[in-house]
Design a protein around this motif. Structure first.
Motif, PDB file in Angstrom:
ATOM      1  N   LEU A 153      -2.787  -3.577  -2.131  1.00 52.50           N
ATOM      2  CA  LEU A 153      -3.076  -2.578  -1.099  1.00 52.50           C
ATOM      3  C   LEU A 153      -4.538  -2.151  -1.154  1.00 52.50           C
ATOM      4  CD1 LEU A 153       0.225  -0.562  -1.425  1.00 52.50           C
ATOM      5  CD2 LEU A 153      -0.520  -1.822   0.612  1.00 52.50           C
ATOM      6  N   ARG A 154      -5.081  -2.069  -2.376  1.00 49.54           N
ATOM      7  CA  ARG A 154      -6.498  -1.735  -2.508  1.00 49.54           C
ATOM      8  C   ARG A 154      -7.351  -2.847  -1.924  1.00 49.54           C
ATOM      9  NH1 ARG A 154     -10.523  -0.696  -1.648  1.00 49.54           N
ATOM     10  NH2 ARG A 154     -12.209   0.358  -2.745  1.00 49.54           N
ATOM     11  N   LYS A 155      -6.946  -4.075  -2.180  1.00 50.89           N
ATOM     12  CA  LYS A 155      -7.745  -5.207  -1.711  1.00 50.89           C
ATOM     13  C   LYS A 155      -7.766  -5.293  -0.188  1.00 50.89           C
ATOM     14  CE  LYS A 155      -8.567 -10.138  -2.415  1.00 50.89           C
ATOM     15  NZ  LYS A 155     -10.031  -9.990  -2.521  1.00 50.89           N
ATOM     16  N   ILE A 156      -6.655  -4.984   0.434  1.00 50.62           N
ATOM     17  CA  ILE A 156      -6.602  -5.125   1.895  1.00 50.62           C
ATOM     18  C   ILE A 156      -6.940  -3.815   2.612  1.00 50.62           C
ATOM     19  CG2 ILE A 156      -4.905  -6.993   1.751  1.00 50.62           C
ATOM     20  CD1 ILE A 156      -2.786  -4.938   2.753  1.00 50.62           C
ATOM     21  N   CYS A 157      -7.431  -2.824   1.890  1.00 52.59           N
ATOM     22  CA  CYS A 157      -7.720  -1.528   2.506  1.00 52.59           C
ATOM     23  C   CYS A 157      -8.493  -1.711   3.813  1.00 52.59           C
ATOM     24  CB  CYS A 157      -8.524  -0.637   1.560  1.00 52.59           C
ATOM     25  SG  CYS A 157      -8.916   0.962   2.329  1.00 52.59           S
ATOM     26  N   PRO A 158      -7.960  -1.157   4.900  1.00 48.22           N
ATOM     27  CA  PRO A 158      -8.571  -1.376   6.217  1.00 48.22           C
ATOM     28  C   PRO A 158      -9.634  -0.357   6.598  1.00 48.22           C
ATOM     29  CG  PRO A 158      -6.462  -0.281   6.497  1.00 48.22           C
ATOM     30  CD  PRO A 158      -6.680  -0.437   5.003  1.00 48.22           C
ATOM     31  N   CYS A 159     -10.041   0.515   5.667  1.00 49.09           N
ATOM     32  CA  CYS A 159     -10.974   1.578   6.079  1.00 49.09           C
ATOM     33  C   CYS A 159     -12.368   1.009   6.340  1.00 49.09           C
ATOM     34  CB  CYS A 159     -11.021   2.706   5.045  1.00 49.09           C
ATOM     35  SG  CYS A 159     -12.156   2.451   3.685  1.00 49.09           S
ATOM     36  N   ALA A 160     -13.167   1.774   7.058  1.00 51.08           N
ATOM     37  CA  ALA A 160     -14.493   1.305   7.470  1.00 51.08           C
ATOM     38  C   ALA A 160     -15.398   1.035   6.271  1.00 51.08           C
ATOM     39  CB  ALA A 160     -15.142   2.324   8.399  1.00 51.08           C
ATOM     40  N   ALA A 161     -15.224   1.824   5.196  1.00 55.20           N
ATOM     41  CA  ALA A 161     -16.059   1.618   4.015  1.00 55.20           C
ATOM     42  C   ALA A 161     -15.758   0.275   3.360  1.00 55.20           C
ATOM     43  CB  ALA A 161     -15.841   2.748   3.015  1.00 55.20           C
ATOM     44  N   CYS A 162     -14.526  -0.206   3.517  1.00 48.49           N
ATOM     45  CA  CYS A 162     -14.139  -1.473   2.889  1.00 48.49           C
ATOM     46  C   CYS A 162     -14.408  -2.676   3.786  1.00 48.49           C
ATOM     47  CB  CYS A 162     -12.665  -1.447   2.504  1.00 48.49           C
ATOM     48  SG  CYS A 162     -12.320  -0.329   1.134  1.00 48.49           S
ATOM     49  N   VAL A 163     -14.089  -2.569   5.043  1.00 51.98           N
ATOM     50  CA  VAL A 163     -14.204  -3.747   5.913  1.00 51.98           C
ATOM     51  C   VAL A 163     -15.302  -3.622   6.958  1.00 51.98           C
ATOM     52  CG1 VAL A 163     -11.799  -4.412   5.583  1.00 51.98           C
ATOM     53  CG2 VAL A 163     -12.391  -2.934   7.501  1.00 51.98           C
ATOM     54  N   ALA A 214      -9.387   6.561  -6.887  1.00 51.26           N
ATOM     55  CA  ALA A 214      -9.898   7.689  -6.110  1.00 51.26           C
ATOM     56  C   ALA A 214     -10.248   7.302  -4.684  1.00 51.26           C
ATOM     57  CB  ALA A 214     -11.098   8.360  -6.790  1.00 51.26           C
ATOM     58  N   HIS A 215      -9.786   6.139  -4.270  1.00 50.59           N
ATOM     59  CA  HIS A 215     -10.017   5.712  -2.896  1.00 50.59           C
ATOM     60  C   HIS A 215      -8.843   6.184  -2.048  1.00 50.59           C
ATOM     61  CE1 HIS A 215     -12.217   3.327  -0.021  1.00 50.59           C
ATOM     62  NE2 HIS A 215     -11.091   2.815   0.428  1.00 50.59           N
ATOM     63  N   ALA A 216      -9.107   6.935  -1.013  1.00 49.53           N
ATOM     64  CA  ALA A 216      -8.011   7.530  -0.229  1.00 49.53           C
ATOM     65  C   ALA A 216      -8.333   7.568   1.247  1.00 49.53           C
ATOM     66  CB  ALA A 216      -7.695   8.928  -0.729  1.00 49.53           C
ATOM     67  N   SER A 217      -9.191   6.675   1.693  1.00 47.21           N
ATOM     68  CA  SER A 217      -9.578   6.732   3.104  1.00 47.21           C
ATOM     69  C   SER A 217      -8.858   5.711   3.964  1.00 47.21           C
ATOM     70  CB  SER A 217     -11.088   6.574   3.247  1.00 47.21           C
ATOM     71  OG  SER A 217     -11.564   5.562   2.391  1.00 47.21           O
ATOM     72  N   GLY A 218      -7.986   4.920   3.345  1.00 46.10           N
ATOM     73  CA  GLY A 218      -7.323   3.877   4.111  1.00 46.10           C
ATOM     74  C   GLY A 218      -6.114   4.386   4.876  1.00 46.10           C
TER      75      GLY A 218
HETATM   76 ZN   LIG Z   1     -11.081   1.445   1.954  1.00 44.89          ZN
END
Ligand SMILES: [Zn+2]
Length: 115
Positions: free
Chosen positions: A35-45, A83-87
């Motif tokens: 789930l962390r790897k596929i996080c769809p948030c703007a900071a990740c993708v 501590a990543h919670a933006s997804g």
């Molecule tokens: Zn993310």
């Protein structure tokens, strides 16, 4: 077509798995690191496809889901142990990302190749 809200959502803290039972009976299991790897948030993708590379398996190894909250009737917001919670994981996205649909991971989303 938008995926309907799942029939059941269960966070298995011991196993570090998010288990989603869909309306059609299909059950998806997602490991925290997946789930962390596929996080769809703007900071990740990024804001456009291909703008950013997803984190490597090494970077997400051991990440756990610590909290799940529904966002309206269309998505889940996941809090992760790094501590990543933006997804915001829409049900459409989760269904599309079911590990059983992917050749590179096992049925809980852990990589089948050596890291
Ligand atoms: Zn993310």
């Amino acid at each position: 077509m938008a995926s309907a809200a799942p029939a059941a959502i269960k966070l298995q803290l011991d196993a570090n798995l998010l288990e989603v039972t869909w309306q059609d009976g299909h059950v998806s299991r997602y490991a925290g690191s997946y789930l962390r790897k596929i996080c769809p948030c703007a900071a990740c993708v990024g804001h456009a496809p291909g703008e950013r590379e997803p984190p490597s398996w090494k970077q997400v190894e051991g990440v756990r889901v610590t909290h799940v909250a529904a966002v309206g009737s269309y998505a889940l917001k996941l809090t992760l142990s790094d501590a990543h919670a933006s997804g915001i994981y829409s049900y459409d996205f989760l269904r599309r990302s079911c590990p059983s649909e992917r050749p590179d991971v096992d049925d809980t989303g852990l990589p089948t190749l050596e890291l």
